[in-house]
Design an enzyme around this catalytic site. Sequence first.
Site, PDB file in Angstrom:
ATOM      1  N   TYR A 118      45.143  42.872  38.785  1.00  0.00           N
ATOM      2  CA  TYR A 118      44.973  41.450  39.104  1.00  0.00           C
ATOM      3  C   TYR A 118      45.693  40.591  38.089  1.00  0.00           C
ATOM      4  O   TYR A 118      45.834  40.955  36.923  1.00  0.00           O
ATOM      5  CB  TYR A 118      43.490  41.065  39.041  1.00  0.00           C
ATOM      6  CG  TYR A 118      42.641  41.680  40.123  1.00  0.00           C
ATOM      7  CD1 TYR A 118      42.505  41.066  41.368  1.00  0.00           C
ATOM      8  CD2 TYR A 118      41.948  42.865  39.886  1.00  0.00           C
ATOM      9  CE1 TYR A 118      41.714  41.633  42.358  1.00  0.00           C
ATOM     10  CE2 TYR A 118      41.153  43.441  40.864  1.00  0.00           C
ATOM     11  CZ  TYR A 118      41.044  42.824  42.103  1.00  0.00           C
ATOM     12  OH  TYR A 118      40.258  43.372  43.070  1.00  0.00           O
TER      13      TYR A 118
ATOM     14  N   TYR B 105      34.498  42.434  40.759  1.00  0.00           N
ATOM     15  CA  TYR B 105      34.761  41.036  41.127  1.00  0.00           C
ATOM     16  C   TYR B 105      35.301  40.317  39.906  1.00  0.00           C
ATOM     17  O   TYR B 105      34.610  40.183  38.901  1.00  0.00           O
ATOM     18  CB  TYR B 105      33.485  40.367  41.627  1.00  0.00           C
ATOM     19  CG  TYR B 105      32.995  40.910  42.941  1.00  0.00           C
ATOM     20  CD1 TYR B 105      33.519  40.430  44.143  1.00  0.00           C
ATOM     21  CD2 TYR B 105      32.032  41.906  42.992  1.00  0.00           C
ATOM     22  CE1 TYR B 105      33.081  40.920  45.358  1.00  0.00           C
ATOM     23  CE2 TYR B 105      31.577  42.404  44.207  1.00  0.00           C
ATOM     24  CZ  TYR B 105      32.106  41.910  45.386  1.00  0.00           C
ATOM     25  OH  TYR B 105      31.672  42.392  46.582  1.00  0.00           O
TER      26      TYR B 105
ATOM     27  N   ASP C 298      40.084  37.720  47.880  1.00  0.00           N
ATOM     28  CA  ASP C 298      39.417  36.486  48.284  1.00  0.00           C
ATOM     29  C   ASP C 298      40.363  35.609  49.090  1.00  0.00           C
ATOM     30  O   ASP C 298      41.578  35.753  49.016  1.00  0.00           O
ATOM     31  CB  ASP C 298      38.957  35.705  47.042  1.00  0.00           C
ATOM     32  CG  ASP C 298      37.804  36.416  46.344  1.00  0.00           C
ATOM     33  OD1 ASP C 298      37.009  37.066  47.043  1.00  0.00           O
ATOM     34  OD2 ASP C 298      37.719  36.313  45.109  1.00  0.00           O
TER      35      ASP C 298
END
Length: 433
Positions: A322, A394, A255
Amino acid sequence: MLEKHPLCNHCLGRQFALLGYGLDNKKRGEALKLMLTMKGHKLALLREKAGVSLLKTMATNGSFDMAAEILRKTKKRVGKRRECHLCEGQFKLLQELVDSSVEKLQDYEYGTFLVGIELPTNVEEREDEFKAEFAVKHGESMRNEFSRNIGKKLSEITQKTTEYAKPEVVVLVNPFTKQVTLQVNPLYIMGRYKKLIRGIPQSKWLCSECRGKGCPRCNGTGKMYSESVEEIIAGPTLQKTCGEETAFHAAGREDVDARMLGPGRPFIIEVKKPKKRFINLQNLARTINKQAEDKVKVLNLCVADRDMVRKLKKAEAAQKIYKVIVEFDRNISDEELEALEKTLTNLLVHQQTPLRVLHRRADRIREKHIYTTKIKRLKPSRVEMRIRCQGGLYIKELITGDEGRTDPNVTKIVNAKAKPLELDVLNVVMEGS
Ligand SMILES: [Zn+2]
Ligand SMILES: [Zn+2]
């Protein structure tokens, strides 16, 4: 053959291309005409009519000087030379075609090339009919002879190699229009990039108001963001390669507000019509990193090819790691965190296309795996989570739940409203690396 059609040495010899070794079609054609002329001469000396008529054929349809000379010496009518039925005399232009190819190629750096021949349809049809008429079995096609001849001369002059599978430049020659066009194949440079600050999109993002034309919303730039990872890398790359434009390929994207850390994300920048392709990649990396002022950093630059772009796109589904900082709307107990960590390990998540990307992706449910999750407490209501998962999951929606579209989700598991504060990609794990 010659009785019926005028043929140049190339086109006559080509019909017997598979016979004999170590001589080109032109020599083959010459030899055949010489043999027939000698035969005609012999018969003529014996006062046989067939002799003179054979000599006449050689002088006209064969355009063979020796036959014309013999006829002239014996005071016979010579007749006019006739243009080749198959190539219309284009093989005489071979050198001219080579010269203009060399001239066009001068503007480009390349190591390998291939010659492609474009022929008018009627020329090819005429050759097919001719071959059928004489049941040619040991011949070669005109296209082949042109490309072989031009290719050989080009490689002698330029000292470059012919390459069939992945030539860097394709020289397209039309011998009938004398047009030479270059198809310069792209240069692919592969590497990894790190995005060290938030607020930069991966690719150039056109203004949603004006679609790139420029308007008050985007201050006339036509873009939503003044810079992007793509543009930061493309600028110096285009400059050093003197290419026309670039295309940016990456193994997935983060993002705008997420950083890309760790060893970076694999990418390939494709330079279209590069004039220079033997550039110093370390130098290029240094220039990019200097101009990027610690916002973006590229590393491990190396030359790639088209196949690797496909692999890269597939790798979008590869594992990602992440780091996300999550804020809850109440304090969370150690037991709750322990339970959350357990639940988010070896978990299959059903994720319907997030509301925020619905405008560009089809609305459907995807199944994605979370392999492991590690949670560290930062404050009573704030934690840092490290999630190793399948690419394409996501993360923000995994935290918030996206109005129930992602299931299960952190908000639901803990039963406390969870909000992602900061997101970083720590690694994109490529297969075999
Ligand atoms: Zn010809
Ligand atoms: Zn605009």
